[in-house]
Scaffold this motif. Structure first.
Motif, PDB file in Angstrom:
ATOM      1  N   GLN A  61       0.820  -1.197   0.000  1.00 28.94           N
ATOM      2  CA  GLN A  61       0.000   0.000   0.000  1.00 28.94           C
ATOM      3  C   GLN A  61       0.867   1.266   0.000  1.00 28.94           C
ATOM      4  OE1 GLN A  61      -0.406  -2.597   1.921  1.00 28.94           O
ATOM      5  NE2 GLN A  61      -2.522  -3.283   1.904  1.00 28.94           N
ATOM      6  N   GLN A  62       2.049   1.202   0.616  1.00 28.34           N
ATOM      7  CA  GLN A  62       2.895   2.372   0.714  1.00 28.34           C
ATOM      8  C   GLN A  62       3.937   2.420  -0.394  1.00 28.34           C
ATOM      9  OE1 GLN A  62       4.553   2.204   4.628  1.00 28.34           O
ATOM     10  NE2 GLN A  62       2.581   2.461   5.652  1.00 28.34           N
ATOM     11  N   ASP A  63       3.887   1.525  -1.329  1.00 26.20           N
ATOM     12  CA  ASP A  63       4.869   1.496  -2.398  1.00 26.20           C
ATOM     13  C   ASP A  63       4.497   2.517  -3.465  1.00 26.20           C
ATOM     14  OD1 ASP A  63       6.301   0.556  -4.883  1.00 26.20           O
ATOM     15  OD2 ASP A  63       7.081  -0.846  -3.404  1.00 26.20           O
ATOM     16  N   PRO A  64       5.412   3.387  -3.893  1.00 30.93           N
ATOM     17  CA  PRO A  64       5.065   4.393  -4.899  1.00 30.93           C
ATOM     18  C   PRO A  64       4.847   3.811  -6.286  1.00 30.93           C
ATOM     19  CG  PRO A  64       7.401   4.487  -4.375  1.00 30.93           C
ATOM     20  CD  PRO A  64       6.782   3.526  -3.396  1.00 30.93           C
ATOM     21  N   GLY A 209       8.593  -6.138  -3.864  1.00 34.56           N
ATOM     22  CA  GLY A 209       8.688  -5.836  -2.441  1.00 34.56           C
ATOM     23  C   GLY A 209       9.078  -7.043  -1.636  1.00 34.56           C
ATOM     24  N   PRO A 210       9.451  -6.845  -0.377  1.00 32.19           N
ATOM     25  CA  PRO A 210       9.937  -7.963   0.435  1.00 32.19           C
ATOM     26  C   PRO A 210       8.853  -8.933   0.860  1.00 32.19           C
ATOM     27  CG  PRO A 210       9.787  -5.984   1.760  1.00 32.19           C
ATOM     28  CD  PRO A 210       9.477  -5.578   0.355  1.00 32.19           C
ATOM     29  N   LEU A 211       7.573  -8.585   0.705  1.00 33.88           N
ATOM     30  CA  LEU A 211       6.517  -9.468   1.185  1.00 33.88           C
ATOM     31  C   LEU A 211       5.732 -10.091   0.043  1.00 33.88           C
ATOM     32  CD1 LEU A 211       4.770 -10.683   3.371  1.00 33.88           C
ATOM     33  CD2 LEU A 211       3.440  -8.595   3.409  1.00 33.88           C
ATOM     34  N   PRO A 335       4.294 -13.286  16.559  1.00 33.39           N
ATOM     35  CA  PRO A 335       3.653 -14.583  16.844  1.00 33.39           C
ATOM     36  C   PRO A 335       2.911 -15.166  15.656  1.00 33.39           C
ATOM     37  CG  PRO A 335       2.428 -12.784  17.855  1.00 33.39           C
ATOM     38  CD  PRO A 335       3.690 -12.186  17.326  1.00 33.39           C
ATOM     39  N   CYS A 336       2.265 -14.326  14.861  1.00 31.49           N
ATOM     40  CA  CYS A 336       1.516 -14.856  13.716  1.00 31.49           C
ATOM     41  C   CYS A 336       2.458 -15.439  12.680  1.00 31.49           C
ATOM     42  CB  CYS A 336       0.668 -13.740  13.109  1.00 31.49           C
ATOM     43  SG  CYS A 336      -0.472 -14.297  11.818  1.00 31.49           S
ATOM     44  N   ALA A 337       3.549 -14.741  12.385  1.00 31.96           N
ATOM     45  CA  ALA A 337       4.531 -15.262  11.435  1.00 31.96           C
ATOM     46  C   ALA A 337       5.178 -16.538  11.967  1.00 31.96           C
ATOM     47  CB  ALA A 337       5.595 -14.204  11.152  1.00 31.96           C
ATOM     48  N   TYR A 338       5.425 -16.584  13.279  1.00 37.74           N
ATOM     49  CA  TYR A 338       6.021 -17.778  13.876  1.00 37.74           C
ATOM     50  C   TYR A 338       5.090 -18.982  13.758  1.00 37.74           C
ATOM     51  CZ  TYR A 338       7.743 -20.895  17.545  1.00 37.74           C
ATOM     52  OH  TYR A 338       8.181 -21.987  18.233  1.00 37.74           O
ATOM     53  N   ALA A 339       3.818 -18.797  14.090  1.00 37.28           N
ATOM     54  CA  ALA A 339       2.855 -19.900  13.998  1.00 37.28           C
ATOM     55  C   ALA A 339       2.680 -20.347  12.547  1.00 37.28           C
ATOM     56  CB  ALA A 339       1.517 -19.468  14.590  1.00 37.28           C
ATOM     57  N   GLU A 420       3.086  -6.133  13.245  1.00 37.05           N
ATOM     58  CA  GLU A 420       3.624  -7.308  12.544  1.00 37.05           C
ATOM     59  C   GLU A 420       3.241  -7.313  11.081  1.00 37.05           C
ATOM     60  OE1 GLU A 420       3.573 -12.196  12.982  1.00 37.05           O
ATOM     61  OE2 GLU A 420       2.366 -10.926  14.296  1.00 37.05           O
ATOM     62  N   SER A 421       1.967  -7.132  10.770  1.00 44.19           N
ATOM     63  CA  SER A 421       1.493  -7.157   9.396  1.00 44.19           C
ATOM     64  C   SER A 421       0.141  -6.467   9.341  1.00 44.19           C
ATOM     65  CB  SER A 421       1.384  -8.603   8.879  1.00 44.19           C
ATOM     66  OG  SER A 421       0.472  -9.350   9.669  1.00 44.19           O
ATOM     67  N   THR A 422      -0.336  -6.242   8.135  1.00 44.15           N
ATOM     68  CA  THR A 422      -1.647  -5.646   7.949  1.00 44.15           C
ATOM     69  C   THR A 422      -2.733  -6.678   8.239  1.00 44.15           C
ATOM     70  OG1 THR A 422      -1.695  -6.240   5.608  1.00 44.15           O
ATOM     71  CG2 THR A 422      -0.708  -4.127   6.184  1.00 44.15           C
ATOM     72  N   PRO A 423      -3.960  -6.240   8.525  1.00 44.92           N
ATOM     73  CA  PRO A 423      -5.040  -7.210   8.765  1.00 44.92           C
ATOM     74  C   PRO A 423      -5.279  -8.149   7.589  1.00 44.92           C
ATOM     75  CG  PRO A 423      -5.683  -5.027   9.537  1.00 44.92           C
ATOM     76  CD  PRO A 423      -4.381  -4.851   8.814  1.00 44.92           C
TER      77      PRO A 423
END
Length: 582
Positions: A61-64, A209-211, A335-339, A420-423
């Motif tokens: 969302q923040q990427d130009p 992007g990295p994600l 925690p969400c990324a870990y799980a 951690e991340s967006t919804p």
């Protein structure tokens, strides 16, 4: 638009897979030349309906440059759908080349980065080798069968006598069926990054992007793997090559897994894991286990997309830091990324009662009593140990070791709070984690259960192959308990080796250990070997011979310079004889 596309994919899967109503759309004629006719047509059956299931999520969302990225992404999805739904080789090749073009654009998304430029060019050049093999295979397919329509090829290919026709090429007697099989297989090797043409896949993680780049890359490896299955009918005419195909796939498993153990880049570990898992699919196809190959492809798409997306969350939260040696202790902070990483890793390594596809491939290989398949099965078993090592090593370095990150690594941008991340990304992680854990178990009876007729004609046509597939499936159900628990024992052995390796973290390794680490960390010097043996000699030949000696030398002297000097000489003689002065 993406939501509408996802809904249409779900409806298509329901109608075709569950409803048993395949659909063939013949749109229009593209062009004709004598008996060759190219048409636009699309086939929706149970095979390619799996590949049309795709989910898209966003974290840019923040990427130009978001509009440009979405343009590339839409083009990629468009060509991927054409690739997997085309009803003939030419339509498939059109989508195949479009996917390659979009891959180049996505890898080179950050075109100001030198490494992204190099990775994009590397991916394009290596894929040219596979594309050339596929193009030549399509031409030879028309020469042999006088058609490139999948329905016509599947209907009559297995009735042809592979020993009745031979061609002479440079005084060599070649079987057109074997040649056709090899050429089509080269195309699959290039696009699915098998041994020999695998170097582009880990470097392809430089783009975007990295994600979202990681997650989308995890889903885009589905299309070339799925496109291998329409090649099945021509390859079945060359049964002697099946053992070689299974060996190539099995060697890719071990080769990529061994390199993944010694990588420190989080993205490269998952990339080499992808290469290794694609090798399992090639190995399964080499032992007539087409249903098992597609089943592994189906489950692999979920857990690998989950791992890529989880890695993207980690990298984005850590200010784009992806060196696992500089991470650590993030299990409470993320925690969400870990799980999600734990869930994807559990399916990847073959945890009992969760993962089923890899075990099925090894079980079918165990009941095929040939030397080549026995070697391939042994390599696949070794890969189970290696997969456990590099997967849980990644988890230990990223989440459990003492943190070595600096304060700036986890600092949020000015004026914002750390999250951690967006919804939307969190919802995607939960969805992919649920699918990774439960989809393989829920769909196993339908896809590869004993006596299932789910695949039907999309995979096999001849009665002999149907009997082979059913025999392999049924025999694998009656293996001894020792054979059944072998993958579990190998998994435990891999965890034991990993624990032994982490037991003395401060000890200085001996010289031979450092050399082994350097050898595998630098990817077995594959890039250096290819540069020294292939790239540099070709460059020297191209610049020193074809350019300097022939183009700017012989041709320049004989044609432009020679004609100019000759014309000038004739003009001077004419002027001298006429008394003119220049």
């Amino acid at each position: 638009m993406q939501v509408c596309g996802a809904l249409l994919c779900v409806i298509c899967f329901y109608e075709v897979a569950f409803g048993g109503a395949p659909c063939h759309l013949s749109c229009s004629c593209w062009f004709t030349a004598s008996i060759f006719e190219a048409s636009w047509g699309f086939l929706f059956d149970r095979l390619n309906s799996l590949a049309t299931l795709q989910d898209l999520c966003g974290h840019m969302q923040q990427d130009p440059h978001l509009p440009r990225f979405m343009c590339y992404l839409s083009f990629f999805c468009f060509f991927m759908v054409i690739l997997v739904t085309g009803d003939n080789f030419l339509t498939l090749f059109f989508g195949w080349e479009g996917v390659g073009l979009c891959s180049y654009l996505l890898i080179n998304f950050w075109y100001t980065r030198l490494q992204a430029n190099k990775s994009a060019i590397k991916a394009m050049l290596i894929n040219r080798v596979g594309d050339l093999g596929l193009a030549l295979g399509i031409m030879l397919c028309f020469m042999v069968f006088k058609s490139i329509q999948f329905s016509e090829l599947f209907a009559c290919a297995y009735r042809w006598d592979a020993t009745s026709c031979h061609s002479v090429f440079f005084n060599l007697s070649l079987s057109p069926y074997n040649t056709l099989c090899i050429l089509l297989f080269i195309g699959a090797v290039g696009k699915s990054a098998q041994l020999g043409l695998h170097a582009w896949l880990p470097d392809a993680m430089e783009g975007m992007g990295p994600l979202l780049s990681l997650k989308q890359y995890g889903s885009r490896v589905l299309s070339p793997a799925d496109a291998r299955l329409p090649f099945g009918t021509p390859k079945r005419l060359a049964e002697g090559l099946f053992g070689a195909f299974s060996i190539i796939g099995a060697c890719t498993c071990v080769f990529a897994a061994m390199i993944g153990i010694f990588q420190t880049d989080l993205k490269r570990v998952i990339a080499y894991s992808t290469c290794s898992q694609l090798g399992y699919m090639i190995f399964a196809g080499g032992v007539y286990n087409y249903a098992g190959s597609m089943y592994h492809l189906f489950t692999h798409g979920f857990f690998k997309a989950l791992l890529f997306l989880s890695a993207g969350v980690i990298i984005h939260a850590c200010s784009d830091e992806q060196d696992m040696r500089r991470l650590g202790g993030y299990r409470l902070l993320l925690p969400c990324a870990y799980a999600s990483t734990i869930a994807g890793s559990a399916v990847l390594v073959g945890t009992p009662f969760i993962a089923h596809s890899k075990e099925m491939i090894l079980e079918v290989g165990a009941i095929t009593l040939t030397t080549k398949v026995a070697f391939s099965t042994a390599c696949g078993s070794i890969c189970v140990v290696l997969s456990a090592i590099y997967t849980f090593r990644m988890i230990l370095l990223t989440f459990w070791q003492p943190s070595t990150a600096t304060r700036s690594t986890l600092s949020a941008p000015q004026g914002e709070t750390f999250r951690e991340s967006t919804p939307l990304t969190t919802v995607s992680l939960v969805f992919l984690a649920s699918c990774s854990v439960f989809v393989g178990y829920l769909f196993k009876p339908m896809l590869v259960g004993a006596g299932t007729d789910f695949w039907g004609n999309p995979l096999v046509e001849s009665p002999r192959e149907i009997s082979l597939m059913l025999a392999h499936t049924l025999e694998s159900e009656f293996l001894t308990n020792h054979e059944k628990i072998r993958p579990l024992l190998l998994l435990v052995f891999g965890l034991f080796l990993l624990a032994f390796g982490f037991s003395k973290p401060g000890a200085c390794p001996p010289t031979y250990a450092r050399r082994i680490y350097t050898f595998f960390n630098r990817r077995q010097f594959y890039d250096k070997i290819m540069n020294d043996l292939l790239s540099f000699p070709l460059f020297r030949f191209g610049f020193g011979v074809t350019t300097s000696l022939i183009d700017k030398g012989l041709i320049e002297v004989l044609v432009p310079v020679g004609c100019t000097n000759r014309g000038r000489g004739l003009w001077e003689r004419k002027a001298w004889s006429s008394g003119w002065s220049l």
